[in-house]
Write an enzyme that holds these catalytic residues in place. Structure first.
Site, PDB file in Angstrom:
ATOM      1  N   CYS A  96       0.754  -1.229  -0.031  1.00  0.00           N
ATOM      2  CA  CYS A  96      -0.011   0.035  -0.027  1.00  0.00           C
ATOM      3  C   CYS A  96       0.855   1.340  -0.235  1.00  0.00           C
ATOM      4  O   CYS A  96       0.147   2.311   0.083  1.00  0.00           O
ATOM      5  CB  CYS A  96      -0.883   0.156   1.116  1.00  0.00           C
ATOM      6  N   HIS A 142      -2.380   8.035   6.390  1.00  0.00           N
ATOM      7  CA  HIS A 142      -2.508   6.978   5.528  1.00  0.00           C
ATOM      8  C   HIS A 142      -3.910   6.397   6.090  1.00  0.00           C
ATOM      9  O   HIS A 142      -4.529   5.945   5.071  1.00  0.00           O
ATOM     10  CB  HIS A 142      -1.283   5.871   5.985  1.00  0.00           C
ATOM     11  N   GLU A 157      -0.060   5.277  13.612  1.00  0.00           N
ATOM     12  CA  GLU A 157       0.191   6.567  12.733  1.00  0.00           C
ATOM     13  C   GLU A 157      -0.064   7.782  13.443  1.00  0.00           C
ATOM     14  O   GLU A 157       0.864   8.606  13.670  1.00  0.00           O
ATOM     15  CB  GLU A 157      -0.647   6.451  11.717  1.00  0.00           C
ATOM     16  N   LYS A 186      -9.371   8.144   2.682  1.00  0.00           N
ATOM     17  CA  LYS A 186      -9.771   6.867   2.629  1.00  0.00           C
ATOM     18  C   LYS A 186     -11.188   6.509   2.976  1.00  0.00           C
ATOM     19  O   LYS A 186     -11.930   5.710   2.659  1.00  0.00           O
ATOM     20  CB  LYS A 186      -8.882   5.993   3.074  1.00  0.00           C
ATOM     21  N   HIS A 196      -9.694   2.242   0.414  1.00  0.00           N
ATOM     22  CA  HIS A 196      -8.138   1.750   0.366  1.00  0.00           C
ATOM     23  C   HIS A 196      -8.038   1.243  -1.059  1.00  0.00           C
ATOM     24  O   HIS A 196      -8.345   0.207  -1.573  1.00  0.00           O
ATOM     25  CB  HIS A 196      -7.849   0.892   1.425  1.00  0.00           C
ATOM     26  N   PHE A 239       1.891  -3.090   4.051  1.00  0.00           N
ATOM     27  CA  PHE A 239       2.200  -4.325   4.590  1.00  0.00           C
ATOM     28  C   PHE A 239       3.689  -5.042   4.510  1.00  0.00           C
ATOM     29  O   PHE A 239       4.031  -4.667   3.026  1.00  0.00           O
ATOM     30  CB  PHE A 239       1.450  -5.705   4.245  1.00  0.00           C
TER      31      PHE A 239
END
Length: 399
Positions: free
Chosen positions: A159, A296, A307, A324, A329, A387
């Protein structure tokens, strides 16, 4: 330091077919997340997603519909829009590059053709399958479209891929390798298999109401909403853009790309903070200079809190938005989409809202923007994490 200007935008997102419709929807706080039918969801346990309007197909010749995976199609259409907005710059092909990140490449083509192989036989599988499933396909097809010969770069850092592609483009220009780089991210990963896989790891929201399912930083958030799309930017050496009289829509002045080296799923907020600090240093900016954070923020309980901790550790106290909440996403396209949103926010001096966030998690001490807000700001931070422990931070300026 060589400055890297942004001279064009292109987008296909769940919010609209084009950069302007996407930005208008973001400003309005309008969700692009919808209920999806059995032809997409099959027997998947989650039946909501952020899908690109199928009308996009009408803009493509039949040959491109047959030969290209959806992520490749998205890339070409967004790339064409960005290239046109930039004025189709006359540039030596040896000084022109592409960089398109993706998380899942041609997963849709893999899933569809495996179904065809099992149900109809091997002879019915597309002869174009191999080039449709390649994760470098979006970058390669765009380089072929533009005749770019300074490299077709294809980060596959989950991502964070779209943001890393932009960082790659900035570094190609700064190093003197290219004058123009067409960069961004694309993914078309909404398939029964991916929906089921993410649901099995309990990463997806189980909220049955599409419009309210993605709720970054909210105390009741329960996971992200899978989405698809592409966002492409034209990056250009500033003096090259000025010499040809191009309109400059902002700058990417700072980049940082790091890895946690710790866990495939669980992120390290201390290393995310280090990434943010490195990007600010690269941009010759201080934490106090930041007027906006595009987070994010996927809407997962642990991810949003990590975050937030990273922002605190890096000394960032600026207002935070997470689009998002409206797009879902978009995986490998997410970082490019966030950069687009941040640049537009700076251009228009308007912060798009984080919708659905009704009660901010009490462990998150930041100013989460939940309704559209006017603001005086010149610097924005864009975070993108994936990830594998992939971290990218970008610092953008309006001038």
């Amino acid at each position: 330091m060589t400055r890297v200007a942004v001279t064009g935008f292109g987008a296909l997102t769940p919010l609209g077919l084009g950069a302007e419709p996407t930005w208008s929807a973001l400003r309005a706080g309008r969700s692009g997340i919808r209920q999806i039918g059995a032809e997409i969801a099959d027997n998947a346990p989650v039946r909501i997603a952020g899908m690109v309007d199928p009308a996009y197909v009408e803009a493509l010749p039949v040959r491109e519909r047959r030969r290209l995976d959806r992520a490749e199609q998205f890339t070409l259409l967004a790339g064409r829009e960005a290239w046109a907005m930039a004025g189709r710059p006359a540039v030596d092909p040896d000084r022109l590059a592409t960089a398109i990140g993706t998380a899942y490449g041609g997963i849709g083509s893999i899933v569809a053709n495996e179904h065809i192989r099992v149900t109809k036989g091997a002879r019915q599988v597309s002869p174009h399958l191999v080039t449709m499933l390649l994760p470098n396909g979006p970058a390669a097809w765009l380089s072929i479209e533009l005749g770019a010969r300074a490299g077709a770069h294809a980060p596959t850092t989950a991502c964070a891929a779209g943001a890393e592609a932009l960082a790659t483009g900035v570094n190609l220009i700064r190093s003197g390798t290219a004058d123009v780089v067409v960069a961004g991210g694309a993914d078309a990963g909404v398939t029964p298999l991916s929906l089921t896989g993410f649901a099995q790891m309990r990463a997806l929201s189980t909220n049955p109401d599409p419009a309210s399912a993605s709720r970054p930083f909210d105390q009741d958030r329960d996971g992200f909403v899978l989405a698809e799309g592409a966002v492409v930017l034209v990056l250009e050496r500033e003096d090259h853009a000025r010499a040809r009289g191009a309109a400059v829509h902002g700058y990417i002045d700072g980049t940082a790309v790091t890895s946690d080296g710790r866990d495939i799923v669980n992120a390290d907020p201390a290393n995310q903070a280090r990434t943010i600090t490195r990007a600010l240093r690269d941009a010759e900016a201080e934490p106090a200079d930041v007027g906006l954070v595009h987070a994010h923020a996927t809407s997962t309980p642990a991810g949003d809190r990590n975050e937030s901790d990273a922002l605190t550790a890096a000394g960032i106290a600026a207002p935070v938005t997470a689009t998002k909440s409206m797009t879902g996403h978009m995986l490998g396209a997410a970082g490019a989409a966030g950069t687009f949103a941040a640049l537009q926010a700076l251009r228009h001096q308007v912060i798009p809202p984080t919708v659905n966030t009704e009660s901010v998690d009490p462990e998150i001490p930041h100013d989460i923007v939940t309704t559209v807000r006017g603001a005086d700001m010149g610097v924005a931070l864009v975070n993108s994490f994936g990830f594998g422990g992939h971290n990218v931070a970008l610092v953008v300026r309006s001038r």
